[in-house]
Design a protein around this motif. Structure first.
Motif, PDB file in Angstrom:
ATOM      1  N   ALA A  19       7.103  -8.167  -2.540  1.00  0.00           N
ATOM      2  CA  ALA A  19       7.388  -9.450  -3.184  1.00  0.00           C
ATOM      3  C   ALA A  19       6.142 -10.291  -3.419  1.00  0.00           C
ATOM      4  N   PHE A  20       5.301 -10.437  -2.414  1.00  0.00           N
ATOM      5  CA  PHE A  20       4.142 -11.330  -2.516  1.00  0.00           C
ATOM      6  C   PHE A  20       2.863 -10.601  -2.905  1.00  0.00           C
ATOM      7  N   VAL A  21       2.925  -9.265  -2.893  1.00  0.00           N
ATOM      8  CA  VAL A  21       1.765  -8.442  -3.281  1.00  0.00           C
ATOM      9  C   VAL A  21       2.290  -7.338  -4.198  1.00  0.00           C
ATOM     10  N   PRO A  22       2.726  -7.688  -5.411  1.00  0.00           N
ATOM     11  CA  PRO A  22       3.375  -6.697  -6.278  1.00  0.00           C
ATOM     12  C   PRO A  22       2.443  -5.581  -6.736  1.00  0.00           C
ATOM     13  N   GLU A  23       1.142  -5.744  -6.493  1.00  0.00           N
ATOM     14  CA  GLU A  23       0.207  -4.670  -6.804  1.00  0.00           C
ATOM     15  C   GLU A  23       0.459  -3.438  -5.926  1.00  0.00           C
ATOM     16  N   VAL A  24       1.131  -3.639  -4.801  1.00  0.00           N
ATOM     17  CA  VAL A  24       1.389  -2.568  -3.836  1.00  0.00           C
ATOM     18  C   VAL A  24       2.883  -2.242  -3.820  1.00  0.00           C
ATOM     19  N   ARG A  25       3.200  -0.953  -3.793  1.00  0.00           N
ATOM     20  CA  ARG A  25       4.580  -0.498  -3.638  1.00  0.00           C
ATOM     21  C   ARG A  25       4.752   0.127  -2.254  1.00  0.00           C
ATOM     22  N   LEU A  26       5.884  -0.167  -1.627  1.00  0.00           N
ATOM     23  CA  LEU A  26       6.179   0.370  -0.303  1.00  0.00           C
ATOM     24  C   LEU A  26       7.583   0.958  -0.263  1.00  0.00           C
ATOM     25  N   HIS A  27       7.793   1.903   0.634  1.00  0.00           N
ATOM     26  CA  HIS A  27       9.147   2.353   0.943  1.00  0.00           C
ATOM     27  C   HIS A  27       9.779   1.282   1.828  1.00  0.00           C
ATOM     28  N   GLN A  28      10.780   0.578   1.277  1.00  0.00           N
ATOM     29  CA  GLN A  28      11.401  -0.546   1.973  1.00  0.00           C
ATOM     30  C   GLN A  28      12.897  -0.324   2.107  1.00  0.00           C
ATOM     31  N   ALA A  29      13.440  -0.759   3.242  1.00  0.00           N
ATOM     32  CA  ALA A  29      14.873  -0.610   3.499  1.00  0.00           C
ATOM     33  C   ALA A  29      15.633  -1.802   2.963  1.00  0.00           C
ATOM     34  N   ASP A  30      16.833  -1.553   2.461  1.00  0.00           N
ATOM     35  CA  ASP A  30      17.690  -2.628   1.969  1.00  0.00           C
ATOM     36  C   ASP A  30      18.535  -3.243   3.081  1.00  0.00           C
ATOM     37  N   ASP A  31      18.878  -2.439   4.083  1.00  0.00           N
ATOM     38  CA  ASP A  31      19.806  -2.868   5.127  1.00  0.00           C
ATOM     39  C   ASP A  31      19.091  -2.916   6.469  1.00  0.00           C
ATOM     40  N   ALA A  32      18.680  -4.099   6.880  1.00  0.00           N
ATOM     41  CA  ALA A  32      17.931  -4.245   8.129  1.00  0.00           C
ATOM     42  C   ALA A  32      18.765  -3.837   9.343  1.00  0.00           C
ATOM     43  N   VAL A  66      -6.584 -10.255   1.324  1.00  0.00           N
ATOM     44  CA  VAL A  66      -7.537  -9.157   1.128  1.00  0.00           C
ATOM     45  C   VAL A  66      -7.621  -8.775  -0.348  1.00  0.00           C
ATOM     46  N   THR A  67      -6.473  -8.744  -1.023  1.00  0.00           N
ATOM     47  CA  THR A  67      -6.447  -8.405  -2.446  1.00  0.00           C
ATOM     48  C   THR A  67      -7.210  -9.426  -3.277  1.00  0.00           C
ATOM     49  N   ASP A  68      -7.071 -10.694  -2.927  1.00  0.00           N
ATOM     50  CA  ASP A  68      -7.726 -11.759  -3.682  1.00  0.00           C
ATOM     51  C   ASP A  68      -9.178 -11.972  -3.275  1.00  0.00           C
ATOM     52  N   HIS A  69      -9.580 -11.414  -2.124  1.00  0.00           N
ATOM     53  CA  HIS A  69     -10.957 -11.553  -1.634  1.00  0.00           C
ATOM     54  C   HIS A  69     -11.489 -10.176  -1.234  1.00  0.00           C
ATOM     55  N   PRO A  70     -11.647  -9.279  -2.205  1.00  0.00           N
ATOM     56  CA  PRO A  70     -12.055  -7.907  -1.883  1.00  0.00           C
ATOM     57  C   PRO A  70     -13.417  -7.812  -1.203  1.00  0.00           C
ATOM     58  N   GLU A  71     -14.262  -8.824  -1.397  1.00  0.00           N
ATOM     59  CA  GLU A  71     -15.585  -8.798  -0.771  1.00  0.00           C
ATOM     60  C   GLU A  71     -15.494  -8.745   0.756  1.00  0.00           C
ATOM     61  N   LEU A  72     -14.362  -9.138   1.301  1.00  0.00           N
ATOM     62  CA  LEU A  72     -14.169  -9.088   2.747  1.00  0.00           C
ATOM     63  C   LEU A  72     -14.260  -7.657   3.283  1.00  0.00           C
ATOM     64  N   VAL A  73     -13.748  -6.704   2.509  1.00  0.00           N
ATOM     65  CA  VAL A  73     -13.654  -5.326   3.004  1.00  0.00           C
ATOM     66  C   VAL A  73     -14.449  -4.317   2.201  1.00  0.00           C
ATOM     67  N   THR A  74     -14.906  -4.663   1.008  1.00  0.00           N
ATOM     68  CA  THR A  74     -15.583  -3.693   0.142  1.00  0.00           C
ATOM     69  C   THR A  74     -16.762  -3.047   0.858  1.00  0.00           C
ATOM     70  N   GLY A  75     -16.759  -1.709   0.917  1.00  0.00           N
ATOM     71  CA  GLY A  75     -17.847  -0.959   1.529  1.00  0.00           C
ATOM     72  C   GLY A  75     -17.874  -1.017   3.042  1.00  0.00           C
ATOM     73  N   ALA A  91      -3.844  -2.444   1.031  1.00  0.00           N
ATOM     74  CA  ALA A  91      -4.566  -3.504   0.326  1.00  0.00           C
ATOM     75  C   ALA A  91      -6.063  -3.379   0.545  1.00  0.00           C
ATOM     76  N   ALA A  92      -6.466  -3.064   1.775  1.00  0.00           N
ATOM     77  CA  ALA A  92      -7.892  -2.906   2.073  1.00  0.00           C
ATOM     78  C   ALA A  92      -8.482  -1.708   1.336  1.00  0.00           C
ATOM     79  N   ALA A  93      -7.735  -0.613   1.300  1.00  0.00           N
ATOM     80  CA  ALA A  93      -8.212   0.573   0.589  1.00  0.00           C
ATOM     81  C   ALA A  93      -8.340   0.292  -0.907  1.00  0.00           C
TER      82      ALA A  93
END
Length: 222
Positions: A19-32, A66-75, A91-93
């Motif tokens: 929801a908040f990071v739509p750049e990433v897809r995850l296997h998510q459950a519908d029924d908690a 992390v997505t919005d500040h890639p310089e934190l993790v790049t390299g 997100a870091a990868a």
């Protein structure tokens, strides 16, 4: 167990954008609730809920940062502690980390991390084990989302994170106001309103903060 765990994740969670990071897809459950009951059987986890099956608020906030500040993790070498679904590690990868290590104590979570990494086209190391009595293994950045959910866990995590910070790592935590976060140890970095599953949090949006840990004195015991 690895093949069974992978099959279980595929069967009970569907691939969808976060929801908040739509750049990433995850296997998510519908029924908690239903999935929680299932994991009490053969796939019982040492942790109460199936953390791997949902995008928790702390992880979403941290992944967004992390997505919005890639310089934190790049390299840089990154450790994602208590990785859950692998959202933060992915997100870091994606942001260009030199290496990403995602550590979990739940075999189902490790399977989910591997599946989610593959779905997002990134490479990372998904590792099963409790490393809290050890160290960060040379990580230059340590990331942890939603880890201060119990008093016992909070004490162990804080000791581990302080050790990493005093060894020179940048330590960031995503937290939606959990009761056991020691706020006096952290500096606020960013705050977001994060969409969350109402069945898990009793609300649809959680105000969530990304915090940076202050190392304190190198010789301090705590």
């Amino acid at each position: 167990m690895s093949e069974l765990a992978t099959a279980f994740v595929r069967l009970h969670a569907r691939l969808a954008p976060v929801a908040f990071v739509p750049e990433v897809r995850l296997h998510q459950a519908d029924d908690a609730v239903g999935l929680w009951e299932l994991t009490e059987g053969e796939f019982h986890s040492a942790q109460p809920p199936p953390f791997w099956a949902f995008a928790w608020a702390g992880g979403q906030a941290l992944a967004r940062y992390v997505t919005d500040h890639p310089e934190l993790v790049t390299g840089r070498r990154v450790l994602d502690l208590a990785s859950g679904s692998g959202l933060v590690a992915i997100a870091a990868a994606r942001a260009g980390a030199a290496a990403v290590r995602a550590v979990e104590v739940d075999p189902l979570a490790v399977a989910a991390v591997a599946l989610n990494a593959e779905a997002n086209g990134v490479r990372l190391d998904a590792e099963l084990g409790d490393i809290l009595d050890g160290d960060a293994g040379g990580a230059e950045v340590v990331l942890a989302g939603d880890v201060f959910y119990s008093e016992v866990m909070a004490k162990r995590v804080l000791r581990f994170l302080l050790k990493a910070a005093r060894a020179g790592a940048t330590v960031l935590v995503g937290d939606p106001g959990r009761a056991f976060l020691p706020r006096d140890r952290f500096d606020e970095v960013a705050t977001y309103d994060v969409p969350v599953p109402e069945t898990l949090e009793s609300v649809r949006v959680k105000r969530t903060t990304v915090w940076r840990l202050r190392p304190g004195l190198p010789g301090a015991a705590r």
